[in-house]
Design a protein around this motif. Structure first.
Motif, short mmCIF file in Angstrom:
data_model
loop_
_atom_site.label_atom_id
_atom_site.label_comp_id
_atom_site.label_asym_id
_atom_site.label_seq_id
_atom_site.Cartn_x
_atom_site.Cartn_y
_atom_site.Cartn_z
N GLU A 22 91.96 5.03 42.69
CA GLU A 22 93.09 4.53 42.12
C GLU A 22 92.25 3.33 41.13
O GLU A 22 91.41 2.53 41.58
CB GLU A 22 94.04 3.79 42.57
N PRO A 23 92.54 3.19 39.82
CA PRO A 23 91.87 2.14 38.83
C PRO A 23 92.09 0.94 39.62
O PRO A 23 93.06 0.48 39.92
CB PRO A 23 92.71 2.25 37.69
N VAL A 24 90.81 0.20 39.32
CA VAL A 24 91.09 -1.29 39.87
C VAL A 24 91.88 -2.16 38.73
O VAL A 24 92.66 -3.10 39.21
CB VAL A 24 89.59 -1.94 39.75
N ALA A 25 91.80 -1.67 37.61
CA ALA A 25 92.79 -2.51 36.48
C ALA A 25 92.95 -1.32 35.37
O ALA A 25 92.25 -0.61 35.05
CB ALA A 25 92.10 -3.52 35.92
N LEU A 26 94.20 -1.34 34.96
CA LEU A 26 94.82 -0.39 33.99
C LEU A 26 95.43 -0.97 32.94
O LEU A 26 96.42 -1.91 33.02
CB LEU A 26 95.32 0.74 34.57
N GLU A 27 95.27 -0.75 31.57
CA GLU A 27 96.17 -1.15 30.61
C GLU A 27 96.68 0.04 29.68
O GLU A 27 95.85 1.12 29.46
CB GLU A 27 95.43 -2.01 29.37
#
Length: 332
Positions: A22-27
């Motif tokens: 899962e991405p650490v951070a996502l926009e």
């Protein structure tokens, strides 16, 4: 850690993470089509710089919604957004973020993700098909994108369905995509299609009346505005027993099943993964009839040679593929 970017016709996603996690951070952002390619580049630059303030990726992977040249990193064009023609996207990313960058078509990125971390993980040969607004494909062999050195590959949606499809616009995509299903429904409701429905081949008054009832049902579902008639509405009508809607879906799965059968006959992949919004109609309306059509058209010795499964990675599939692409580039 890597930066993965999805550039679609309606959405953008920029994420930091490791492949298969899962991405650490996502926009996630909506594309502002009226601002063209420059508007999208500005959105990417702003979002990526925010993520880079807290993370230090080793490279960038990009899945682009349109034809690209992975060798040169140049976008050929976008079918949805103006301003992308011959744009050097890889060079732009490397200059803007000072990170090595790899790019590919979004379907190729999705194929890599599903073959490596998703529904076909562990299989040696995987063909991926997305059935949404359009129909696209990608082929992964032994964990690597097949045909990355070619101008384009695995464009299953642009196959002509049979020798009588002698016009460029007659493609599998024009029949089986969400847009194609809606277009056929509109044509039938307006009386532009001469092909008779299976339910109305008996031209008795009762059959005619029943057919009219199904047409009225579809019109009510879109408030008599045919521009609002979507594949999702058609699927809901079919699930409720509307035979006109079911006939339209049957035509779509027949065209797609024929195309997949040709892929199996030529390449014999171990797994076919099917994703995209239309595939979310489920087993009864989509996967069961699709598998039946593949069996109908495939080379008989290959009938039971591959599995046809639903995609697993959902809305992040292209992002996962972009992250995997970036990781592969860093290894070379």
């Amino acid at each position: 850690m890597f930066l993965g970017i999805e550039i679609g016709g309606t959405k953008l996603q920029v994420a930091v993470g490791l492949p298969g996690q899962e991405p650490v951070a996502l926009e996630r952002m909506e594309v502002q089509a009226d601002r063209g390619a420059n508007g999208i580049l500005n959105q990417i630059e702003t979002a990526a710089h925010r993520l880079l303030q807290k993370n230090q990726p080793l490279g960038i992977g990009v899945g682009f919604g349109g034809p690209v040249d992975p060798q040169t990193g140049v976008v050929a064009k976008s079918h949805q957004i103006d301003g992308w023609n011959r744009f050097p996207l890889r060079d732009w990313c490397e200059k803007t973020f000072n990170l090595p960058t790899a790019i590919c078509n979004d379907c190729d990125a999705a194929a890599l993700a599903e073959a490596t971390y998703g529904a076909a993980a562990g299989a040696k040969s995987v063909f991926y098909v997305t059935v949404g607004t359009g129909v696209g494909g990608g082929f992964v062999y032994q964990g690597q994108q097949f045909g990355a050195d070619r101008p384009t590959i695995a464009e299953i949606g642009h196959m002509r369905p049979g020798i009588h499809a002698d016009r460029a616009e007659i493609t599998v995509e024009s029949i089986a995509s969400g847009w194609g299903l809606a277009a056929e429904a509109r044509s039938r409701l307006m009386g532009d299609v001469s092909r008779s429905l299976s339910l109305s081949r008996d031209r008795s008054p009762i059959a005619e009346q029943t057919s009219d009832e199904f047409a009225r049902d579809l019109l009510l579902r879109c408030d008599h505005d045919l521009d609002q008639l979507t594949a999702k509405l058609i699927g809901q009508a079919a699930a409720d027993g509307n035979e006109l809607a079911r006939d339209i879906l049957e035509h779509g799965t027949q065209a797609l099943g024929w195309a997949i059968a040709q892929v199996v006959t030529l390449m014999a992949p171990q797994v076919i993964v099917v994703g995209g919004g239309v595939s979310l109609m489920g087993d009864q309306l989509f996967f069961t009839p699709l598998r039946a059509q593949v069996r109908r058209f495939v080379f008989p010795p290959l009938v039971d040679s591959c599995s046809i499964v639903s995609a697993k990675l959902g809305e992040l599939v292209v992002v996962h593929g972009a992250l995997a692409l970036a990781a592969q580039r860093s290894e070379h």
